[in-house]
Design a protein around this motif. Structure first.
Motif, PDB file in Angstrom:
ATOM      1  N   ASN A  75       0.815  -1.216   0.000  1.00 38.65           N
ATOM      2  CA  ASN A  75       0.000   0.000   0.000  1.00 38.65           C
ATOM      3  C   ASN A  75       0.847   1.264   0.000  1.00 38.65           C
ATOM      4  OD1 ASN A  75      -2.492  -1.433   0.110  1.00 38.65           O
ATOM      5  ND2 ASN A  75      -2.027  -1.876   2.247  1.00 38.65           N
ATOM      6  N   LYS A  76       2.130   1.131   0.321  1.00 38.23           N
ATOM      7  CA  LYS A  76       3.008   2.290   0.355  1.00 38.23           C
ATOM      8  C   LYS A  76       4.037   2.286  -0.763  1.00 38.23           C
ATOM      9  CE  LYS A  76       2.611   2.821   5.340  1.00 38.23           C
ATOM     10  NZ  LYS A  76       3.307   2.775   6.621  1.00 38.23           N
ATOM     11  N   ASN A  77       4.261   1.137  -1.398  1.00 42.22           N
ATOM     12  CA  ASN A  77       5.253   1.028  -2.457  1.00 42.22           C
ATOM     13  C   ASN A  77       4.615   0.421  -3.705  1.00 42.22           C
ATOM     14  OD1 ASN A  77       7.457   0.776  -4.079  1.00 42.22           O
ATOM     15  ND2 ASN A  77       8.503  -0.739  -2.831  1.00 42.22           N
ATOM     16  N   PRO A  78       4.065   1.243  -4.565  1.00 41.53           N
ATOM     17  CA  PRO A  78       3.386   0.721  -5.756  1.00 41.53           C
ATOM     18  C   PRO A  78       4.320   0.539  -6.949  1.00 41.53           C
ATOM     19  CG  PRO A  78       3.020   3.053  -5.579  1.00 41.53           C
ATOM     20  CD  PRO A  78       3.855   2.669  -4.394  1.00 41.53           C
ATOM     21  N   SER A  97       7.808 -20.083 -22.419  1.00 43.73           N
ATOM     22  CA  SER A  97       9.072 -20.805 -22.411  1.00 43.73           C
ATOM     23  C   SER A  97      10.036 -20.350 -23.495  1.00 43.73           C
ATOM     24  CB  SER A  97       8.818 -22.299 -22.552  1.00 43.73           C
ATOM     25  OG  SER A  97       8.192 -22.563 -23.784  1.00 43.73           O
ATOM     26  N   SER A  98       9.583 -19.546 -24.431  1.00 42.45           N
ATOM     27  CA  SER A  98      10.476 -19.089 -25.498  1.00 42.45           C
ATOM     28  C   SER A  98      10.194 -17.622 -25.804  1.00 42.45           C
ATOM     29  CB  SER A  98      10.283 -19.947 -26.747  1.00 42.45           C
ATOM     30  OG  SER A  98       8.970 -19.792 -27.234  1.00 42.45           O
ATOM     31  N   GLY A  99      10.963 -17.088 -26.717  1.00 46.91           N
ATOM     32  CA  GLY A  99      10.776 -15.698 -27.105  1.00 46.91           C
ATOM     33  C   GLY A  99      11.426 -14.753 -26.117  1.00 46.91           C
ATOM     34  N   TYR A 100      10.882 -13.576 -25.985  1.00 48.07           N
ATOM     35  CA  TYR A 100      11.450 -12.586 -25.087  1.00 48.07           C
ATOM     36  C   TYR A 100      10.409 -12.118 -24.100  1.00 48.07           C
ATOM     37  CZ  TYR A 100       8.954  -8.864 -27.494  1.00 48.07           C
ATOM     38  OH  TYR A 100       7.977  -8.057 -27.996  1.00 48.07           O
ATOM     39  N   ARG A 101      10.882 -11.535 -23.043  1.00 49.31           N
ATOM     40  CA  ARG A 101       9.996 -10.892 -22.078  1.00 49.31           C
ATOM     41  C   ARG A 101      10.476  -9.480 -21.897  1.00 49.31           C
ATOM     42  NH1 ARG A 101      10.501 -15.983 -19.398  1.00 49.31           N
ATOM     43  NH2 ARG A 101       8.585 -17.125 -19.626  1.00 49.31           N
ATOM     44  N   LEU A 102       9.571  -8.612 -21.630  1.00 49.10           N
ATOM     45  CA  LEU A 102       9.907  -7.226 -21.364  1.00 49.10           C
ATOM     46  C   LEU A 102       9.710  -6.954 -19.891  1.00 49.10           C
ATOM     47  CD1 LEU A 102       7.990  -5.645 -24.353  1.00 49.10           C
ATOM     48  CD2 LEU A 102      10.404  -6.198 -24.225  1.00 49.10           C
ATOM     49  N   TYR A 103      10.588  -6.183 -19.325  1.00 48.33           N
ATOM     50  CA  TYR A 103      10.440  -5.792 -17.930  1.00 48.33           C
ATOM     51  C   TYR A 103       9.920  -4.371 -17.898  1.00 48.33           C
ATOM     52  CZ  TYR A 103      12.989  -9.929 -16.652  1.00 48.33           C
ATOM     53  OH  TYR A 103      13.361 -11.229 -16.480  1.00 48.33           O
ATOM     54  N   LEU A 104       8.770  -4.189 -17.320  1.00 46.07           N
ATOM     55  CA  LEU A 104       8.162  -2.874 -17.202  1.00 46.07           C
ATOM     56  C   LEU A 104       8.286  -2.416 -15.767  1.00 46.07           C
ATOM     57  CD1 LEU A 104       4.819  -3.515 -19.085  1.00 46.07           C
ATOM     58  CD2 LEU A 104       6.881  -2.469 -19.976  1.00 46.07           C
ATOM     59  N   TRP A 105       8.697  -1.215 -15.583  1.00 47.29           N
ATOM     60  CA  TRP A 105       8.736  -0.648 -14.245  1.00 47.29           C
ATOM     61  C   TRP A 105       7.502   0.209 -14.135  1.00 47.29           C
ATOM     62  CZ3 TRP A 105      12.150  -2.389 -10.754  1.00 47.29           C
ATOM     63  CH2 TRP A 105      13.125  -3.231 -11.265  1.00 47.29           C
ATOM     64  N   ILE A 106       6.567  -0.249 -13.351  1.00 49.50           N
ATOM     65  CA  ILE A 106       5.235   0.344 -13.298  1.00 49.50           C
ATOM     66  C   ILE A 106       5.037   1.033 -11.961  1.00 49.50           C
ATOM     67  CG2 ILE A 106       2.766  -0.144 -13.333  1.00 49.50           C
ATOM     68  CD1 ILE A 106       3.438  -2.619 -14.996  1.00 49.50           C
ATOM     69  N   PHE A 107       4.549   2.236 -12.046  1.00 51.92           N
ATOM     70  CA  PHE A 107       4.169   2.962 -10.851  1.00 51.92           C
ATOM     71  C   PHE A 107       2.679   3.190 -10.977  1.00 51.92           C
ATOM     72  CE2 PHE A 107       4.250   6.148  -7.594  1.00 51.92           C
ATOM     73  CZ  PHE A 107       5.402   5.892  -6.889  1.00 51.92           C
ATOM     74  N   TYR A 108       1.890   2.551 -10.149  1.00 52.63           N
ATOM     75  CA  TYR A 108       0.447   2.740 -10.245  1.00 52.63           C
ATOM     76  C   TYR A 108      -0.008   3.591  -9.072  1.00 52.63           C
ATOM     77  CZ  TYR A 108       0.106  -1.019  -6.828  1.00 52.63           C
ATOM     78  OH  TYR A 108       0.238  -1.792  -5.713  1.00 52.63           O
ATOM     79  N   PHE A 109      -0.927   4.452  -9.354  1.00 50.99           N
ATOM     80  CA  PHE A 109      -1.394   5.408  -8.356  1.00 50.99           C
ATOM     81  C   PHE A 109      -2.789   5.848  -8.749  1.00 50.99           C
ATOM     82  CE2 PHE A 109      -1.617   9.881  -6.852  1.00 50.99           C
ATOM     83  CZ  PHE A 109      -1.500   9.639  -5.499  1.00 50.99           C
TER      84      PHE A 109
END
Length: 147
Positions: free
Chosen positions: A55-58, A72-84
């Motif tokens: 609740n304090k670190n979104p 299991s294959s391909g790529y993944r993207l890392y999203l840094w999400i700040f929700y508020f």
């Protein structure tokens, strides 16, 4: 209603990632995994919290699989999400594999992203986005395609 906001850094990085043949479906992956989900699905599916009280670190890291391959294959993207307040702010992205790949973000980069969030919020420079009728991500104000 959930609204989705991008930083210019996020747009620039997706544009670069999308130029690669192996990542040219990046926009479609964002549509499938962010725009076509509700806030609870985004927060609770494939995410890791950066620590602290939820609740304090979104601030989250979210893995997104490519639209043309499974987990299991391909790529993944890392999203840094700040929700508020039921909004999602996409701050940074990088592929797990390929030329523009990266490892987990350093503490310094995480601090920089928090600073970026605050600056964009204070200066009202986040770019509000939505899906067009043609299923493309567009700037809500101008209706111009982002990617």
């Amino acid at each position: 209603m959930m609204q989705i906001f991008f930083t210019q850094e996020f747009i620039d990085e997706v544009t670069l990632i999308s130029k690669s043949n192996s990542h040219n479906d990046c926009e479609l992956s964002l549509i499938d995994n962010i725009f076509n989900k509700n806030i609870d699905e985004i927060k609770n599916t494939g995410t890791k919290r950066l620590g602290g009280d939820p609740n304090k670190n979104p601030f989250l890291r979210k893995r997104i699989e490519t639209s043309n391959s499974g987990k299991s294959s391909g790529y993944r993207l890392y999203l840094w999400i700040f929700y508020f307040e039921n909004n999602v702010y996409l701050l940074f992205i990088h592929p797990k594999t390929g030329r523009r790949s990266g490892t987990n973000l350093t503490t310094e980069k995480q601090k920089e992203l928090v600073k970026t969030f605050k600056e964009n919020r204070d200066n009202n420079t986040f770019i509000k986005t939505e899906l067009s009728k043609q299923n493309k991500i567009v700037n809500s104000a101008s209706q111009e395609e982002i990617f």
